[in-house]
Design an enzyme around this catalytic site. Sequence first.
Site, PDB file in Angstrom:
ATOM      1  N   SER A 128      45.682  41.188 -34.010  1.00 31.26           N
ATOM      2  CA  SER A 128      45.446  40.749 -32.776  1.00 31.26           C
ATOM      3  C   SER A 128      43.911  40.080 -32.725  1.00 31.26           C
ATOM      4  O   SER A 128      43.029  40.356 -33.722  1.00 31.26           O
ATOM      5  CB  SER A 128      45.154  41.859 -31.731  1.00 31.26           C
ATOM      6  OG  SER A 128      44.407  41.722 -30.514  1.00 31.26           O
ATOM      7  N   TYR A 136      41.099  50.916 -30.495  1.00 28.61           N
ATOM      8  CA  TYR A 136      42.512  49.895 -30.761  1.00 28.61           C
ATOM      9  C   TYR A 136      41.903  48.595 -31.691  1.00 28.61           C
ATOM     10  O   TYR A 136      42.657  48.603 -32.505  1.00 28.61           O
ATOM     11  CB  TYR A 136      43.026  49.440 -29.286  1.00 28.61           C
ATOM     12  CG  TYR A 136      43.849  48.313 -29.575  1.00 28.61           C
ATOM     13  CD1 TYR A 136      43.374  47.002 -29.218  1.00 28.61           C
ATOM     14  CD2 TYR A 136      45.319  48.447 -29.970  1.00 28.61           C
ATOM     15  CE1 TYR A 136      44.447  45.958 -29.472  1.00 28.61           C
ATOM     16  CE2 TYR A 136      46.084  47.582 -29.983  1.00 28.61           C
ATOM     17  CZ  TYR A 136      45.815  46.134 -29.989  1.00 28.61           C
ATOM     18  OH  TYR A 136      46.385  45.126 -30.072  1.00 28.61           O
ATOM     19  N   LYS A 140      43.233  47.509 -35.667  1.00 26.03           N
ATOM     20  CA  LYS A 140      43.726  46.372 -36.234  1.00 26.03           C
ATOM     21  C   LYS A 140      42.877  45.595 -37.539  1.00 26.03           C
ATOM     22  O   LYS A 140      43.374  45.289 -38.532  1.00 26.03           O
ATOM     23  CB  LYS A 140      43.785  45.349 -35.170  1.00 26.03           C
ATOM     24  CG  LYS A 140      44.918  45.450 -33.748  1.00 26.03           C
ATOM     25  CD  LYS A 140      46.148  45.607 -34.543  1.00 26.03           C
ATOM     26  CE  LYS A 140      47.252  46.079 -33.389  1.00 26.03           C
ATOM     27  NZ  LYS A 140      48.629  46.302 -33.939  1.00 26.03           N
TER      28      LYS A 140
HETATM   29  C1  WQD Z   1      42.930  39.484 -19.708  1.00 23.97           C
HETATM   30  C2  WQD Z   1      41.931  39.094 -18.607  1.00 23.97           C
HETATM   31  C3  WQD Z   1      40.515  40.684 -17.811  1.00 23.97           C
HETATM   32  C4  WQD Z   1      43.723  42.835 -15.809  1.00 23.97           C
HETATM   33  C5  WQD Z   1      43.914  42.918 -24.531  1.00 23.97           C
HETATM   34  C6  WQD Z   1      43.541  43.377 -26.102  1.00 23.97           C
HETATM   35  C7  WQD Z   1      44.532  42.292 -26.891  1.00 23.97           C
HETATM   36  C8  WQD Z   1      45.997  42.539 -26.470  1.00 23.97           C
HETATM   37  C9  WQD Z   1      46.159  41.916 -25.044  1.00 23.97           C
HETATM   38  C10 WQD Z   1      47.637  44.412 -27.124  1.00 23.97           C
HETATM   39  C11 WQD Z   1      40.790  39.751 -18.849  1.00 23.97           C
HETATM   40  C12 WQD Z   1      41.257  40.162 -16.773  1.00 23.97           C
HETATM   41  C13 WQD Z   1      43.026  41.888 -16.498  1.00 23.97           C
HETATM   42  C14 WQD Z   1      43.268  43.176 -14.375  1.00 23.97           C
HETATM   43  C15 WQD Z   1      41.643  41.138 -14.547  1.00 23.97           C
HETATM   44  N1  WQD Z   1      46.571  43.679 -26.552  1.00 23.97           N
HETATM   45  N2  WQD Z   1      41.987  40.982 -15.988  1.00 23.97           N
HETATM   46  N3  WQD Z   1      42.366  42.191 -13.926  1.00 23.97           N
HETATM   47  O1  WQD Z   1      41.705  42.231 -22.548  1.00 23.97           O
HETATM   48  O2  WQD Z   1      42.167  39.820 -23.004  1.00 23.97           O
HETATM   49  O3  WQD Z   1      43.442  41.497 -24.324  1.00 23.97           O
HETATM   50  O4  WQD Z   1      45.282  42.627 -24.183  1.00 23.97           O
HETATM   51  O5  WQD Z   1      48.377  43.565 -27.847  1.00 23.97           O
HETATM   52  O6  WQD Z   1      44.491  42.898 -28.422  1.00 23.97           O
HETATM   53  O7  WQD Z   1      42.507  43.194 -26.157  1.00 23.97           O
HETATM   54  O8  WQD Z   1      44.131  41.149 -21.880  1.00 23.97           O
HETATM   55  O9  WQD Z   1      45.416  41.154 -19.953  1.00 23.97           O
HETATM   56  O10 WQD Z   1      43.690  43.181 -20.425  1.00 23.97           O
HETATM   57  O11 WQD Z   1      43.019  41.114 -19.753  1.00 23.97           O
HETATM   58  O12 WQD Z   1      40.746  40.515 -14.136  1.00 23.97           O
HETATM   59  O13 WQD Z   1      43.890  43.887 -13.693  1.00 23.97           O
HETATM   60  O14 WQD Z   1      42.346  39.244 -17.369  1.00 23.97           O
HETATM   61  O15 WQD Z   1      39.146  41.073 -17.368  1.00 23.97           O
HETATM   62  O16 WQD Z   1      39.508  38.670 -18.736  1.00 23.97           O
HETATM   63  P1  WQD Z   1      42.617  41.298 -23.044  1.00 23.97           P
HETATM   64  P2  WQD Z   1      44.147  41.746 -20.439  1.00 23.97           P
END
Ligand code: WQD
Length: 343
Positions: free
Chosen positions: A127, A152, A156
């Site tokens: 990741s 997490y 990785k």
């Molecule tokens: C994306 C953006 C949030 C939810 C994580 C892991 C990565 C992978 C994908 C597994 C961020 C914003 C989110 C919400 C929001 N995991 N957001 N409201 O955190 O980039 O990555 O998930 O494979 O390894 O680190 O993904 O989709 O959680 O967030 O504003 O209800 O959306 O702040 O900026 P992230 P995400």
Amino acid sequence: MKKKILVTGGTGYIGSHTCVELIGEGFDVIIIDNLYNSTADVVDRIQMISGIKPFLEVLDLCDNKRLDKFIQKHKDISAVIHFAAYKAVSESVSKPLEYYRNNLFSLVNLLDVMKRFDIPDLVFSSSCTVYGQPEKLPVTEDAPLQPATSPYGNTKQIGETIIRDTTVSDKNIKAISLRYFNPIGAHPSALIGELPRGVPENLVPYLTQTGYGIREELKVFGDDYNTPDGSCIRDYLHVVDLAKAHVIAIKRLIEGKNKTNYEVFNLGTGNGVSVLEAIKSFERVSGIKLKYKIVGRRAGDIEKIWADPSFANKELGWKTLSSLDEAMKTAWDWEKTVRNNKL
Ligand code: WQD
């Protein structure tokens, strides 16, 4: 004779899409999954798409005795694609030992049986979280790894180190780590997709559930970042494009085209998209005005990250084909299928 690929976590989100692509490329697919975060009927839906139902062994990779017995019955496995892991960032913060035990013990057990049963090739689901907040953007594979911001992410980083060290100590083992950016969307058939348990952590499933009316409104975690519209930026790639990269990577190893025994590739579109831009994409493809509210930042979020995919483009001959809107449309179609068919 078809080559047999073991897909661990193959009933999960990215695993199931990869099984479809592997079957389409003529591979024989067997799955090990403990169904912690998925359901067994995914293999029936893989069959509906590909015409072939992969064999599923419900097994926890942390149970080395059962894993050993299973591999003894499948000595014709050519290669392994390893997805099986817990992957919820915030859950990992509250349950670190569960994450370290599950994600690392399972990997060590898997590498151990690969060595003992002469299974040489491994593709590992890594990741972009290993980069933390990169100094330079877009981020290349040689960017320095920052200290992980969650257990997490740490599993990785440690996982990649365990694999790299194994390829150094045992020349028969060759491996590729694929560092995903943000996978989104679902298979165009809307038969498989992301099925988060409970309240989704990730943006796009929360967004489509809000669009469907399951959730009251989307909370946007901060609009005071140093980005054009103030919301965080990520590199969202379609899960089918991501799945295809796994087939290319496993073929690269099987055909001995890898340049070194351990290779790493960034898998992303190369375009940064903000949360507010992702919302606009959903509104375009669904015709729905999304209810959302700007709230405070989420702990652990990095400000902005997107890939420089040129190494994967050149070395693997892989690049993403779907646009953000095309990927978002498949996510929305999948959400409607799940709710209408009560999957
Ligand atoms: C994306 C953006 C949030 C939810 C994580 C892991 C990565 C992978 C994908 C597994 C961020 C914003 C989110 C919400 C929001 N995991 N957001 N409201 O955190 O980039 O990555 O998930 O494979 O390894 O680190 O993904 O989709 O959680 O967030 O504003 O209800 O959306 O702040 O900026 P992230 P995400």
